[in-house]
Design a protein around this motif. Structure first.
Motif, PDB file in Angstrom:
ATOM      1  N   ALA A 180       6.335   8.414   2.666  1.00 51.43           N
ATOM      2  CA  ALA A 180       7.771   8.214   2.525  1.00 51.43           C
ATOM      3  C   ALA A 180       8.191   6.847   3.026  1.00 51.43           C
ATOM      4  O   ALA A 180       9.131   6.234   2.509  1.00 51.43           O
ATOM      5  CB  ALA A 180       8.527   9.298   3.297  1.00 51.43           C
ATOM      6  N   ALA A 181       7.476   6.345   4.022  1.00 49.87           N
ATOM      7  CA  ALA A 181       7.819   5.032   4.588  1.00 49.87           C
ATOM      8  C   ALA A 181       7.647   3.917   3.574  1.00 49.87           C
ATOM      9  O   ALA A 181       8.283   2.868   3.682  1.00 49.87           O
ATOM     10  CB  ALA A 181       6.953   4.742   5.801  1.00 49.87           C
ATOM     11  N   THR A 182       6.821   4.130   2.565  1.00 48.95           N
ATOM     12  CA  THR A 182       6.605   3.073   1.580  1.00 48.95           C
ATOM     13  C   THR A 182       7.877   2.754   0.818  1.00 48.95           C
ATOM     14  O   THR A 182       8.095   1.617   0.402  1.00 48.95           O
ATOM     15  CB  THR A 182       5.508   3.459   0.575  1.00 48.95           C
ATOM     16  OG1 THR A 182       5.946   4.579  -0.196  1.00 48.95           O
ATOM     17  CG2 THR A 182       4.216   3.805   1.274  1.00 48.95           C
ATOM     18  N   ALA A 183       8.733   3.756   0.645  1.00 52.63           N
ATOM     19  CA  ALA A 183       9.968   3.527  -0.094  1.00 52.63           C
ATOM     20  C   ALA A 183      10.884   2.568   0.644  1.00 52.63           C
ATOM     21  O   ALA A 183      11.674   1.843   0.031  1.00 52.63           O
ATOM     22  CB  ALA A 183      10.679   4.856  -0.319  1.00 52.63           C
ATOM     23  N   ASN A 199       1.066   0.243   2.802  1.00 52.84           N
ATOM     24  CA  ASN A 199       2.102  -0.774   2.614  1.00 52.84           C
ATOM     25  C   ASN A 199       1.576  -2.204   2.651  1.00 52.84           C
ATOM     26  O   ASN A 199       2.365  -3.147   2.545  1.00 52.84           O
ATOM     27  CB  ASN A 199       3.192  -0.609   3.673  1.00 52.84           C
ATOM     28  CG  ASN A 199       4.171   0.492   3.319  1.00 52.84           C
ATOM     29  OD1 ASN A 199       4.341   0.825   2.149  1.00 52.84           O
ATOM     30  ND2 ASN A 199       4.809   1.062   4.324  1.00 52.84           N
ATOM     31  N   VAL A 200       0.266  -2.383   2.802  1.00 50.89           N
ATOM     32  CA  VAL A 200      -0.282  -3.739   2.850  1.00 50.89           C
ATOM     33  C   VAL A 200       0.063  -4.511   1.580  1.00 50.89           C
ATOM     34  O   VAL A 200       0.403  -5.702   1.626  1.00 50.89           O
ATOM     35  CB  VAL A 200      -1.808  -3.709   3.067  1.00 50.89           C
ATOM     36  CG1 VAL A 200      -2.414  -5.086   2.854  1.00 50.89           C
ATOM     37  CG2 VAL A 200      -2.135  -3.215   4.469  1.00 50.89           C
ATOM     38  N   GLY A 201      -0.006  -3.843   0.428  1.00 47.74           N
ATOM     39  CA  GLY A 201       0.334  -4.513  -0.833  1.00 47.74           C
ATOM     40  C   GLY A 201       1.745  -5.049  -0.828  1.00 47.74           C
ATOM     41  O   GLY A 201       2.017  -6.150  -1.328  1.00 47.74           O
ATOM     42  N   LYS A 202       2.669  -4.281  -0.266  1.00 49.09           N
ATOM     43  CA  LYS A 202       4.056  -4.734  -0.192  1.00 49.09           C
ATOM     44  C   LYS A 202       4.228  -5.859   0.822  1.00 49.09           C
ATOM     45  O   LYS A 202       4.923  -6.838   0.570  1.00 49.09           O
ATOM     46  CB  LYS A 202       4.964  -3.565   0.177  1.00 49.09           C
ATOM     47  CG  LYS A 202       5.192  -2.576  -0.955  1.00 49.09           C
ATOM     48  CD  LYS A 202       6.268  -1.579  -0.582  1.00 49.09           C
ATOM     49  CE  LYS A 202       6.632  -0.713  -1.768  1.00 49.09           C
ATOM     50  NZ  LYS A 202       7.752   0.191  -1.473  1.00 49.09           N
ATOM     51  N   PHE A 203       3.593  -5.689   1.981  1.00 45.80           N
ATOM     52  CA  PHE A 203       3.707  -6.727   3.005  1.00 45.80           C
ATOM     53  C   PHE A 203       3.199  -8.071   2.483  1.00 45.80           C
ATOM     54  O   PHE A 203       3.773  -9.124   2.762  1.00 45.80           O
ATOM     55  CB  PHE A 203       2.909  -6.331   4.246  1.00 45.80           C
ATOM     56  CG  PHE A 203       3.519  -5.233   5.074  1.00 45.80           C
ATOM     57  CD1 PHE A 203       4.878  -5.212   5.346  1.00 45.80           C
ATOM     58  CD2 PHE A 203       2.730  -4.227   5.604  1.00 45.80           C
ATOM     59  CE1 PHE A 203       5.447  -4.213   6.122  1.00 45.80           C
ATOM     60  CE2 PHE A 203       3.277  -3.218   6.385  1.00 45.80           C
ATOM     61  CZ  PHE A 203       4.641  -3.207   6.639  1.00 45.80           C
ATOM     62  N   CYS A 204       2.089  -8.042   1.744  1.00 47.07           N
ATOM     63  CA  CYS A 204       1.480  -9.287   1.263  1.00 47.07           C
ATOM     64  C   CYS A 204       2.230  -9.862   0.061  1.00 47.07           C
ATOM     65  O   CYS A 204       2.539 -11.060   0.030  1.00 47.07           O
ATOM     66  CB  CYS A 204       0.017  -9.057   0.892  1.00 47.07           C
ATOM     67  SG  CYS A 204      -1.082  -8.695   2.281  1.00 47.07           S
ATOM     68  N   SER A 205       2.507  -9.031  -0.946  1.00 48.84           N
ATOM     69  CA  SER A 205       3.116  -9.538  -2.170  1.00 48.84           C
ATOM     70  C   SER A 205       4.546 -10.011  -1.958  1.00 48.84           C
ATOM     71  O   SER A 205       5.019 -10.928  -2.633  1.00 48.84           O
ATOM     72  CB  SER A 205       3.072  -8.471  -3.267  1.00 48.84           C
ATOM     73  OG  SER A 205       3.828  -7.333  -2.902  1.00 48.84           O
ATOM     74  N   SER A 206       5.249  -9.401  -1.010  1.00 49.13           N
ATOM     75  CA  SER A 206       6.631  -9.787  -0.738  1.00 49.13           C
ATOM     76  C   SER A 206       6.732 -10.961   0.226  1.00 49.13           C
ATOM     77  O   SER A 206       7.822 -11.465   0.458  1.00 49.13           O
ATOM     78  CB  SER A 206       7.393  -8.595  -0.151  1.00 49.13           C
ATOM     79  OG  SER A 206       6.911  -8.293   1.144  1.00 49.13           O
ATOM     80  N   SER A 219      -1.293  -1.410  -3.015  1.00 52.94           N
ATOM     81  CA  SER A 219      -0.611  -1.608  -4.289  1.00 52.94           C
ATOM     82  C   SER A 219       0.708  -2.307  -4.032  1.00 52.94           C
ATOM     83  O   SER A 219       1.249  -2.233  -2.926  1.00 52.94           O
ATOM     84  CB  SER A 219      -0.370  -0.261  -4.978  1.00 52.94           C
ATOM     85  OG  SER A 219       0.431  -0.410  -6.131  1.00 52.94           O
ATOM     86  N   VAL A 220       1.224  -2.964  -5.057  1.00 54.12           N
ATOM     87  CA  VAL A 220       2.464  -3.727  -4.895  1.00 54.12           C
ATOM     88  C   VAL A 220       3.623  -2.818  -4.515  1.00 54.12           C
ATOM     89  O   VAL A 220       4.585  -3.263  -3.881  1.00 54.12           O
ATOM     90  CB  VAL A 220       2.782  -4.512  -6.192  1.00 54.12           C
ATOM     91  CG1 VAL A 220       3.153  -3.569  -7.335  1.00 54.12           C
ATOM     92  CG2 VAL A 220       3.888  -5.535  -5.957  1.00 54.12           C
ATOM     93  N   ASN A 221       3.570  -1.542  -4.888  1.00 54.00           N
ATOM     94  CA  ASN A 221       4.637  -0.615  -4.495  1.00 54.00           C
ATOM     95  C   ASN A 221       4.156   0.399  -3.469  1.00 54.00           C
ATOM     96  O   ASN A 221       4.566   1.550  -3.445  1.00 54.00           O
ATOM     97  CB  ASN A 221       5.240   0.080  -5.712  1.00 54.00           C
ATOM     98  CG  ASN A 221       4.238   0.927  -6.474  1.00 54.00           C
ATOM     99  OD1 ASN A 221       3.030   0.799  -6.284  1.00 54.00           O
ATOM    100  ND2 ASN A 221       4.740   1.786  -7.354  1.00 54.00           N
ATOM    101  N   GLY A 222       3.244  -0.041  -2.628  1.00 56.06           N
ATOM    102  CA  GLY A 222       2.796   0.780  -1.514  1.00 56.06           C
ATOM    103  C   GLY A 222       2.001   1.992  -1.962  1.00 56.06           C
ATOM    104  O   GLY A 222       1.165   1.917  -2.857  1.00 56.06           O
ATOM    105  N   ILE A 244       4.378   0.588 -11.098  1.00 52.89           N
ATOM    106  CA  ILE A 244       3.875  -0.699 -10.625  1.00 52.89           C
ATOM    107  C   ILE A 244       4.488  -1.848 -11.396  1.00 52.89           C
ATOM    108  O   ILE A 244       4.897  -2.874 -10.824  1.00 52.89           O
ATOM    109  CB  ILE A 244       2.339  -0.737 -10.715  1.00 52.89           C
ATOM    110  CG1 ILE A 244       1.731   0.188  -9.649  1.00 52.89           C
ATOM    111  CG2 ILE A 244       1.803  -2.164 -10.529  1.00 52.89           C
ATOM    112  CD1 ILE A 244       0.222   0.314  -9.722  1.00 52.89           C
ATOM    113  N   ALA A 245       4.606  -1.691 -12.710  1.00 52.35           N
ATOM    114  CA  ALA A 245       5.227  -2.732 -13.539  1.00 52.35           C
ATOM    115  C   ALA A 245       6.666  -2.974 -13.131  1.00 52.35           C
ATOM    116  O   ALA A 245       7.136  -4.126 -13.088  1.00 52.35           O
ATOM    117  CB  ALA A 245       5.145  -2.334 -15.011  1.00 52.35           C
ATOM    118  N   GLN A 246       7.365  -1.920 -12.785  1.00 51.10           N
ATOM    119  CA  GLN A 246       8.757  -2.045 -12.370  1.00 51.10           C
ATOM    120  C   GLN A 246       8.885  -2.725 -11.012  1.00 51.10           C
ATOM    121  O   GLN A 246       9.856  -3.436 -10.748  1.00 51.10           O
ATOM    122  CB  GLN A 246       9.412  -0.665 -12.324  1.00 51.10           C
ATOM    123  CG  GLN A 246      10.902  -0.702 -12.032  1.00 51.10           C
ATOM    124  CD  GLN A 246      11.526   0.683 -12.092  1.00 51.10           C
ATOM    125  OE1 GLN A 246      10.827   1.686 -12.151  1.00 51.10           O
ATOM    126  NE2 GLN A 246      12.847   0.748 -12.065  1.00 51.10           N
TER     127      GLN A 246
END
Length: 445
Positions: free
Chosen positions: A13-16, A107-114, A401-404, A441-443
């Motif tokens: 849930a934290a990924t959101a 959430n690594v994907g989000k931390f890195c890509s953002s 992943s880019v969306n966690g 992921i595309a979104q």
């Protein structure tokens, strides 16, 4: 890592909470760090640990750091979730953290890509640290995304199989199962029914059973979640259909979903003394390294055994591996003190004595290859199973992943439908779920 932080639903849930980071974070890059280490400074470190023993352990590591770096003072703030981290990084300013640790590797994907966290490669190269020879392969894998390393491992969690040795002896089972077929056979032998319920259940296969998630089970099948183009691979890699089918078959073998769910409602809290493994309600339990200390503290009245989780039948030669996750550490891109922040991150994650002391204090798996072999590491002999799993190059994790962890939520939802009998065509379910994952992921990009 504290128990409440390991709850899968909470972690996913934290990924959101990080969905807006890609557009919100515009902090300076790591290559632009200009703070002067020869001058006195104060940095802020946020982490998620929250019980008194863990807080004491964190402070112990920080005290050792400040003793070695007297010009760098550290303000420590505990009980920080990814949601709180997100809010602080969006807001920036003097109250935002410089160093952050998170329990959610998804959430690594989000931390890195953002760019919420800075790229650590320039810092690592400056100090001659090679991640490939410093960290276990799987931990090295889950701390980077799409060619960017914005986090490093800070202790780890390894999953294995706990078993009731007394129950095994009574059932004349000589050793823990090594393959899924052996697990099924042992679970049947260990199950004792009582009316329309159970006196003892050999193994709780239902996904709502503690730690019995799709990704934890899949660690026994060595899956490939995404292909080279970043597309969902779950409908193409046979590992996914095999695991989902095997889990459903075990559910049916042990009495069916509804009967198992009724029994599950009698379980005590996952983090309390009345956990079903502690009470003897279940004879085998998929769980992480922290369970050993908790189980012993509950004084269960039987001898506890620990082993690697059984693997898929056609991968028997890989027995000994397991699923890995853990805590990660990074530097906030909004920090104006990135050089000082790196000194703390480097100390906590690469200094062997610091890693060992921290692991000893909170009973987690060390996150460097040197610490895993350190003679200063103290542990129950059974804990070595988890150290070996962490060091095993065949151990697996779930990729960023880019969306966690949204893709894991989609896969888990499919698992729920299959075990309940709502989705009878596993292949069709995987194909539909793959399309759902790709669209999300595309979104997010």
């Amino acid at each position: 890592m504290s128990g409440n932080r390991r709850k899968t639903a909470a972690a996913l849930a934290a990924t959101a909470a990080l969905s807006l980071l890609a557009s919100a974070c515009t902090g300076q890059s790591s290559s632009g760090a200009t703070d002067d280490l020869s001058k006195e400074t104060t940095i802020t470190f946020w982490h998620g640990w929250n019980n008194p023993g863990e807080l004491k352990a964190v402070q112990g590591v920080v005290d050792a750091f400040t003793k070695a770096h007297p010009l760098i003072h550290v303000k420590v703030v505990g009980n920080m979730t990814d949601d709180k981290i997100n809010q602080a990084l969006r807001a920036g300013g003097s109250k935002a953290p410089d160093v952050v640790s998170s329990f959610t590797t998804n959430n690594v994907g989000k931390f890195c890509s953002s760019k919420a966290f800075v790229d650590l490669d320039p810092f690592l190269k400056k100090d001659g640290i090679d991640p490939a020879t410093t960290f276990p392969r799987t931990m090295n894998e889950y701390t980077q995304f799409d060619g960017v390393r914005c986090t490093v491992p800070l202790l780890g969690d390894a999953y294995g199989l706990y078993y009731n040795k007394d129950a095994f002896a009574a059932a004349k089972i000589e050793r823990p199962p090594r393959t899924w077929s052996e697990l099924v056979a042992d679970a049947k032998k260990l199950t004792k029914t009582k009316g329309d319920s159970y006196e003892q259940l050999g193994f709780m296969p239902n996904y709502h059973g503690y730690e019995s998630t799709t990704e934890h089970y899949l660690g026994s099948w060595n899956p490939t979640y995404f292909d080279a183009d970043g597309k969902a691979n779950i409908a193409k890699d046979p590992a996914f259909a095999q695991m989902l089918t095997a889990q459903k078959d075990l559910v049916d073998t042990l009495g069916g979903y509804e009967k198992l769910e009724r029994f599950r409602t009698s379980f005590g809290d996952e983090w309390g003394a009345k956990h079903p493994f502690h009470t003897g309600q279940v004879a085998m339990q998929l769980d992480g390294e922290w369970r050993l200390g908790m189980a012993e503290a509950a004084k269960p009245g039987f001898e506890i055994g620990v082993a690697p989780m059984p693997v898929a039948d056609d991968q028997a030669d890989s027995y000994g591996r397991g699923y890995l996750t853990g805590t990660i550490a990074g530097i906030a891109s909004t920090s104006a003190k990135q050089n000082a922040a790196w000194e703390l991150v480097k100390f906590m994650t690469t200094d062997t004595d610091a890693v060992v002391d921290f692991a000893n204090a909170i009973h987690n798996v060390p996150s460097t290859l040197a610490a895993l072999k350190s003679p200063k590491l103290t542990y129950d002999p059974r804990f070595k199973v988890f150290l070996d799993i962490a060091a095993n190059p065949k151990s697996t994790t779930t990729p960023p992943s880019v969306n966690g962890g949204a893709y894991l939520v989609s896969l888990q939802n499919l698992g729920f439908d299959i075990e309940k009998g709502r989705q009878k065509d596993v292949r069709a379910g995987l194909e539909k779920t793959a399309r759902e994952i790709d669209a999300a992921i595309a979104q997010a990009k």
